[in-house]
Design an enzyme around this catalytic site. Structure first.
Site, mmCIF file in Angstrom:
data_model
loop_
_atom_site.group_PDB
_atom_site.id
_atom_site.type_symbol
_atom_site.label_atom_id
_atom_site.label_comp_id
_atom_site.label_asym_id
_atom_site.label_seq_id
_atom_site.Cartn_x
_atom_site.Cartn_y
_atom_site.Cartn_z
ATOM 1 N N CYS A 66 0.880 -1.178 0.000
ATOM 2 C CA CYS A 66 0.000 0.000 0.000
ATOM 3 C C CYS A 66 0.912 1.220 0.000
ATOM 4 O O CYS A 66 2.104 1.102 -0.284
ATOM 5 C CB CYS A 66 -1.010 -0.042 1.148
ATOM 6 S SG CYS A 66 -0.336 0.130 2.802
ATOM 7 N N GLY A 67 0.366 2.397 0.296
ATOM 8 C CA GLY A 67 1.190 3.604 0.209
ATOM 9 C C GLY A 67 2.345 3.573 1.193
ATOM 10 O O GLY A 67 3.505 3.755 0.832
ATOM 11 N N GLY A 69 2.554 0.936 3.624
ATOM 12 C CA GLY A 69 2.734 -0.437 4.092
ATOM 13 C C GLY A 69 2.141 -0.661 5.475
ATOM 14 O O GLY A 69 1.956 -1.807 5.900
ATOM 15 N N GLY A 71 -0.963 0.253 6.852
ATOM 16 C CA GLY A 71 -2.331 -0.270 6.880
ATOM 17 C C GLY A 71 -2.374 -1.731 6.476
ATOM 18 O O GLY A 71 -3.084 -2.547 7.094
ATOM 19 N N HIS A 99 14.065 -15.442 11.847
ATOM 20 C CA HIS A 99 13.841 -15.437 13.294
ATOM 21 C C HIS A 99 12.353 -15.515 13.660
ATOM 22 O O HIS A 99 11.986 -16.174 14.622
ATOM 23 C CB HIS A 99 14.395 -14.155 13.929
ATOM 24 C CG HIS A 99 15.889 -14.071 13.913
ATOM 25 N ND1 HIS A 99 16.596 -13.217 14.740
ATOM 26 C CD2 HIS A 99 16.827 -14.727 13.170
ATOM 27 C CE1 HIS A 99 17.896 -13.349 14.513
ATOM 28 N NE2 HIS A 99 18.066 -14.244 13.548
ATOM 29 N N ARG A 110 5.139 4.276 -1.421
ATOM 30 C CA ARG A 110 5.455 5.709 -1.393
ATOM 31 C C ARG A 110 6.668 5.983 -0.508
ATOM 32 O O ARG A 110 7.047 7.136 -0.313
ATOM 33 C CB ARG A 110 4.244 6.485 -0.863
ATOM 34 C CG ARG A 110 3.028 6.416 -1.787
ATOM 35 C CD ARG A 110 1.812 7.053 -1.155
ATOM 36 N NE ARG A 110 0.644 6.906 -2.022
ATOM 37 C CZ ARG A 110 -0.611 7.014 -1.593
ATOM 38 N NH1 ARG A 110 -0.866 7.282 -0.323
ATOM 39 N NH2 ARG A 110 -1.622 6.854 -2.435
ATOM 40 N N ARG A 138 10.244 -18.305 21.041
ATOM 41 C CA ARG A 138 9.606 -16.974 20.920
ATOM 42 C C ARG A 138 8.371 -17.048 20.029
ATOM 43 O O ARG A 138 7.354 -16.415 20.310
ATOM 44 C CB ARG A 138 10.624 -15.966 20.376
ATOM 45 C CG ARG A 138 11.731 -15.701 21.379
ATOM 46 C CD ARG A 138 12.959 -15.089 20.756
ATOM 47 N NE ARG A 138 14.069 -15.089 21.716
ATOM 48 C CZ ARG A 138 15.344 -15.001 21.374
ATOM 49 N NH1 ARG A 138 15.701 -14.896 20.112
ATOM 50 N NH2 ARG A 138 16.280 -15.025 22.298
HETATM 51 C C1 RB5 Z 1 -4.045 5.191 0.578
HETATM 52 O O1 RB5 Z 1 -4.053 6.542 0.252
HETATM 53 C C2 RB5 Z 1 -3.150 4.931 1.766
HETATM 54 O O2 RB5 Z 1 -3.742 5.418 2.922
HETATM 55 C C3 RB5 Z 1 -2.857 3.439 1.888
HETATM 56 O O3 RB5 Z 1 -2.289 2.990 0.700
HETATM 57 C C4 RB5 Z 1 -1.845 3.035 2.965
HETATM 58 O O4 RB5 Z 1 -0.724 3.843 2.937
HETATM 59 C C5 RB5 Z 1 -2.366 2.862 4.316
HETATM 60 O O5 RB5 Z 1 -1.629 2.521 5.262
#
Ligand code: RB5
Length: 152
Positions: A66-67, A69, A71, A99, A110, A138
């Site tokens: 994602c943008g 990572g 989320g 590990h 991004r 662990r």
């Molecule tokens: C989308 O704009 C962005 O919020 C999503 O890709 C991500 O970065 C969320 O964690």
């Protein structure tokens, strides 16, 4: 290796690049999209699809982009049996497997450039859980937290 990959609009087109690299290296890819970065969509939908493929054994590991990572990692880690690692460097990517026995890699398209992301993916996919006693101990404790949480 069977690898499931998914990305939201923020992760596109890095997912396409990673698919090309892994496909070229002989891996079997289950591609959950997106194939259109112009349409805003929701990272939990991709995290669920990739996470379920790994949880159900249809894929040996997964990659969610994602943008940032973040989320993707939060959402994927809600699935029982999924251990998702958000990585911005190759050391963490390798160690998350060796590990921590992580089975899903999360990337922020991004945040990391295309070449660094490619190296991170190679490090993650190429590494294996060592099975050393201290790491098993662990991991068992992590799994115990998961079990207790499920029961509560
Ligand atoms: C989308 O704009 C962005 O919020 C999503 O890709 C991500 O970065 C969320 O964690």
């Amino acid at each position: 290796m069977k690898i499931a990959i998914g990305a939201d609009h923020g992760g596109y087109p890095l997912n396409e690049h990673i698919i090309k690299i892994l496909g070229g290296a002989g891996h079997e890819i289950e591609d959950f999209g997106t194939h259109d970065g112009t349409q805003p969509d929701d990272y939990p939908d991709y995290a669920a699809r990739v996470g379920e493929a790994v949880r159900d054994g249809r894929a040996e590991c997964g990659i969610i982009i994602c943008g940032s990572g973040v989320g993707a990692a939060v959402a994927a880690n809600k699935l029982r049996g999924v251990r998702a690692a958000l990585c911005g460097d190759t050391y963490s990517a390798r160690q998350s497997r060796e590990h921590d026995d992580c089975n899903v890699l999360c990337l922020g398209a991004r945040v990391v450039g295309i070449e660094v992301a490619t190296e991170i993916v190679r490090a993650f996919v190429g590494a294996r859980f060592t099975g050393e006693e201290r790491h098993r101990r662990r991991l068992d404790k992590v799994l115990d937290i998961e079990r207790r949480e499920t029961l509560s």
